[in-house]
Design a protein around this motif. Structure first.
Motif, PDB file in Angstrom:
ATOM      1  N   LEU A  15       0.824  -1.211   0.000  1.00 38.47           N
ATOM      2  CA  LEU A  15       0.000   0.000   0.000  1.00 38.47           C
ATOM      3  C   LEU A  15       0.856   1.259   0.000  1.00 38.47           C
ATOM      4  N   TYR A  16       2.168   1.079   0.166  1.00 38.97           N
ATOM      5  CA  TYR A  16       3.085   2.213   0.264  1.00 38.97           C
ATOM      6  C   TYR A  16       4.240   2.085  -0.737  1.00 38.97           C
ATOM      7  N   ASP A  17       3.883   1.793  -1.979  1.00 36.92           N
ATOM      8  CA  ASP A  17       4.829   1.850  -3.101  1.00 36.92           C
ATOM      9  C   ASP A  17       5.950   0.817  -3.057  1.00 36.92           C
ATOM     10  N   VAL A  18       5.735  -0.307  -2.413  1.00 39.77           N
ATOM     11  CA  VAL A  18       6.667  -1.428  -2.542  1.00 39.77           C
ATOM     12  C   VAL A  18       6.191  -2.274  -3.714  1.00 39.77           C
ATOM     13  N   HIS A  19       6.984  -2.332  -4.757  1.00 37.53           N
ATOM     14  CA  HIS A  19       6.553  -2.952  -6.010  1.00 37.53           C
ATOM     15  C   HIS A  19       6.742  -4.465  -6.028  1.00 37.53           C
ATOM     16  N   GLY A  50       0.062  -4.661  -4.835  1.00 42.03           N
ATOM     17  CA  GLY A  50      -0.426  -3.327  -5.125  1.00 42.03           C
ATOM     18  C   GLY A  50      -0.571  -3.072  -6.617  1.00 42.03           C
ATOM     19  N   LEU A  51      -1.163  -1.943  -6.959  1.00 40.89           N
ATOM     20  CA  LEU A  51      -1.231  -1.450  -8.336  1.00 40.89           C
ATOM     21  C   LEU A  51      -0.462  -0.138  -8.395  1.00 40.89           C
ATOM     22  N   PHE A  52       0.381   0.004  -9.416  1.00 41.54           N
ATOM     23  CA  PHE A  52       1.277   1.142  -9.476  1.00 41.54           C
ATOM     24  C   PHE A  52       1.301   1.736 -10.877  1.00 41.54           C
ATOM     25  N   LEU A  53       1.494   3.044 -10.938  1.00 38.47           N
ATOM     26  CA  LEU A  53       1.690   3.707 -12.228  1.00 38.47           C
ATOM     27  C   LEU A  53       3.173   3.668 -12.571  1.00 38.47           C
ATOM     28  N   LEU A  54       3.507   2.958 -13.625  1.00 38.02           N
ATOM     29  CA  LEU A  54       4.886   2.872 -14.101  1.00 38.02           C
ATOM     30  C   LEU A  54       5.096   3.980 -15.129  1.00 38.02           C
ATOM     31  N   ARG A  55       6.069   4.823 -14.878  1.00 37.26           N
ATOM     32  CA  ARG A  55       6.319   5.964 -15.759  1.00 37.26           C
ATOM     33  C   ARG A  55       7.567   5.705 -16.600  1.00 37.26           C
ATOM     34  N   LEU A  64      -0.469   1.330 -15.839  1.00 39.06           N
ATOM     35  CA  LEU A  64      -0.846   0.717 -14.567  1.00 39.06           C
ATOM     36  C   LEU A  64      -0.337  -0.722 -14.537  1.00 39.06           C
ATOM     37  N   VAL A  65       0.504  -1.037 -13.552  1.00 38.72           N
ATOM     38  CA  VAL A  65       1.065  -2.382 -13.435  1.00 38.72           C
ATOM     39  C   VAL A  65       0.756  -2.956 -12.061  1.00 38.72           C
ATOM     40  N   ARG A  66       0.709  -4.262 -11.988  1.00 46.33           N
ATOM     41  CA  ARG A  66       0.432  -4.967 -10.742  1.00 46.33           C
ATOM     42  C   ARG A  66       1.743  -5.318 -10.063  1.00 46.33           C
ATOM     43  N   THR A 218      25.734   2.988  -6.732  1.00 50.77           N
ATOM     44  CA  THR A 218      25.926   1.615  -7.223  1.00 50.77           C
ATOM     45  C   THR A 218      25.499   1.439  -8.671  1.00 50.77           C
ATOM     46  N   VAL A 219      24.706   2.364  -9.196  1.00 50.00           N
ATOM     47  CA  VAL A 219      24.034   2.268 -10.505  1.00 50.00           C
ATOM     48  C   VAL A 219      23.231   0.971 -10.640  1.00 50.00           C
ATOM     49  N   ALA A 220      22.800   0.427  -9.507  1.00 47.59           N
ATOM     50  CA  ALA A 220      21.921  -0.747  -9.532  1.00 47.59           C
ATOM     51  C   ALA A 220      20.562  -0.348 -10.090  1.00 47.59           C
ATOM     52  N   GLN A 221      19.857  -1.339 -10.630  1.00 43.14           N
ATOM     53  CA  GLN A 221      18.562  -1.068 -11.251  1.00 43.14           C
ATOM     54  C   GLN A 221      17.414  -1.015 -10.247  1.00 43.14           C
ATOM     55  N   GLY A 222      17.653  -1.421  -9.030  1.00 49.53           N
ATOM     56  CA  GLY A 222      16.623  -1.384  -8.000  1.00 49.53           C
ATOM     57  C   GLY A 222      17.250  -1.402  -6.623  1.00 49.53           C
ATOM     58  N   VAL A 223      16.437  -1.130  -5.604  1.00 44.20           N
ATOM     59  CA  VAL A 223      16.904  -1.144  -4.216  1.00 44.20           C
ATOM     60  C   VAL A 223      15.914  -1.941  -3.376  1.00 44.20           C
ATOM     61  N   MET A 224      16.435  -2.830  -2.557  1.00 42.24           N
ATOM     62  CA  MET A 224      15.632  -3.611  -1.618  1.00 42.24           C
ATOM     63  C   MET A 224      15.871  -3.096  -0.206  1.00 42.24           C
ATOM     64  N   SER A 225      14.821  -3.071   0.599  1.00 43.52           N
ATOM     65  CA  SER A 225      14.958  -2.736   2.012  1.00 43.52           C
ATOM     66  C   SER A 225      14.336  -3.844   2.844  1.00 43.52           C
ATOM     67  N   ALA A 226      14.973  -4.170   3.965  1.00 38.43           N
ATOM     68  CA  ALA A 226      14.428  -5.169   4.887  1.00 38.43           C
ATOM     69  C   ALA A 226      14.210  -4.520   6.253  1.00 38.43           C
ATOM     70  N   ARG A 227      15.293  -4.265   6.989  1.00 38.30           N
ATOM     71  CA  ARG A 227      15.149  -3.651   8.312  1.00 38.30           C
ATOM     72  C   ARG A 227      14.530  -2.260   8.218  1.00 38.30           C
ATOM     73  N   GLY A 228      14.860  -1.541   7.143  1.00 37.82           N
ATOM     74  CA  GLY A 228      14.285  -0.212   6.973  1.00 37.82           C
ATOM     75  C   GLY A 228      12.773  -0.249   6.859  1.00 37.82           C
ATOM     76  N   LEU A 229      12.259  -1.251   6.150  1.00 42.14           N
ATOM     77  CA  LEU A 229      10.805  -1.389   6.007  1.00 42.14           C
ATOM     78  C   LEU A 229      10.157  -1.866   7.292  1.00 42.14           C
ATOM     79  N   LEU A 230      10.848  -2.688   8.055  1.00 39.75           N
ATOM     80  CA  LEU A 230      10.294  -3.091   9.350  1.00 39.75           C
ATOM     81  C   LEU A 230      10.087  -1.868  10.241  1.00 39.75           C
ATOM     82  N   ALA A 231      11.053  -0.959  10.217  1.00 33.65           N
ATOM     83  CA  ALA A 231      10.948   0.246  11.036  1.00 33.65           C
ATOM     84  C   ALA A 231       9.946   1.232  10.460  1.00 33.65           C
TER      85      ALA A 231
END
Length: 307
Positions: A15-19, A50-55, A64-66, A218-231
């Motif tokens: 519900l908070y933009d985690v794809h 979630g449903l997200f607008l991919l730009r 609109l993507v799932r 890092t020029v990585a294509q995405g970022v994952m969060s674990a502890r940050g999302l728990l908090a």
């Protein structure tokens, strides 16, 4: 995350933009053999994505993507991983092979970080799953960093096996989560992939500012969060700390799915409240022993909760 990314929490962060969300690490051997293990380890809902607008770049119209759900497995035998992936495939969008869990029990069982220096085993695990489910079914791996030659060999071997993307945690298997993440090692992993598959960076993403900095360095294509999302489950939506509505929503969602074991429910709420509580309040909150006690506490702080 071991234990913590079960259905109610995945639904909340969607519900908070985690794809892309991941299940807790599941042992493929037990999951493939036991219906009891399958019931205990996995549940899903068509509402959790979630449903997200991919730009797209270039000024094109947003689409609109799932959101996607990925089941993470720990395995050392290709047949067990392929069996488990086949069983869970109707309910997920892909599977992820854990090659980074640093816990000693996992290493002893030849899973998790034991695979970091076993690229030939990783090859067999990925290829067996691809051969079983087809090349359109997503298979990824999550690794920790290692000596540069070891990291490059593992990534290139996984690519040859058909891996779709690689998540890289910027700590070695010997480093605790309190050690600063090493972003240059993730950048090295991006270079090692040679643009053949996306790299997702993991480690110390506590805010959107961190996320943007990690992407830049890092020029990585995405970022994952674990502890940050728990908090802060609303991290990717730009909130600097957990909004009160997210705590309310978590209680509503957990209740609608039949609840969570108290220890897990309590831990999630404690993580979300971490920045709001002083020492005495933390001590009191940690002394609570029931769902009712937690709900009474939250209502006493002014949160409107479902009856």
């Amino acid at each position: 995350m071991v234990r913590y990314s079960k259905l109610p929490f995945r639904h909340l962060v969607s519900l908070y933009d985690v794809h892309i969300t991941h299940t807790p690490m599941i042992l493929a051997r037990e999951f493939s053999r036991s219906s009891i293990a399958r019931s205990a380890d996995f549940s899903s809902s068509h509402h959790e994505r979630g449903l997200f607008l991919l730009r797209p770049k270039g000024g094109k119209q947003p689409t609109l993507v799932r959101g996607a759900l990925v089941a993470q497995f720990a395995a050392t035998e290709p047949r067990h991983l392929a069996d488990a992936a086949e069983l869970i495939s109707p309910w997920v969008d892909g599977i992820d092979l854990n090659c980074g869990c640093p816990q000693p029990w996992a290493y002893t069982e030849h899973i998790g970080s034991w695979l970091l220096r076993k690229p030939e085993v990783v090859y067999d695990l990925v290829r067996a799953t691809k051969d079983r489910l087809g090349w359109n079914f997503s298979v990824s791996i999550k690794i920790r960093v290692d000596e540069p030659k070891q990291t490059e060999r593992l990534i290139q071997t996984a690519i040859r096996a058909g891996v779709d993307y690689v998540t890289v945690h910027g700590r070695t298997r010997h480093q605790a989560s309190t050690a600063p993440v090493n972003l240059p090692t993730i950048r090295f992993a991006v270079d090692a992939a040679k643009g053949e598959v996306p790299i997702v960076a993991n480690g110390d993403a506590w805010s959107m500012e961190d996320v943007l900095r990690i992407r830049t360095e890092t020029v990585a294509q995405g970022v994952m969060s674990a502890r940050g999302l728990l908090a802060n489950p609303a991290l990717f939506a730009g909130y600097r700390s957990t909004p009160a509505e997210a705590i309310t929503r978590f209680v509503e969602i957990a209740t609608s799915y039949g609840g969570l074991p108290f220890a897990l429910f309590h831990r999630h709420i404690a993580c979300m409240l971490e920045e709001r509580l002083g020492r005495a309040e933390k001590t009191y909150f940690n002394s609570l022993t029931s769902h009712a006690g937690v709900l009474d506490y939250l209502e006493g702080r002014g949160l409107s909760l479902p009856k």
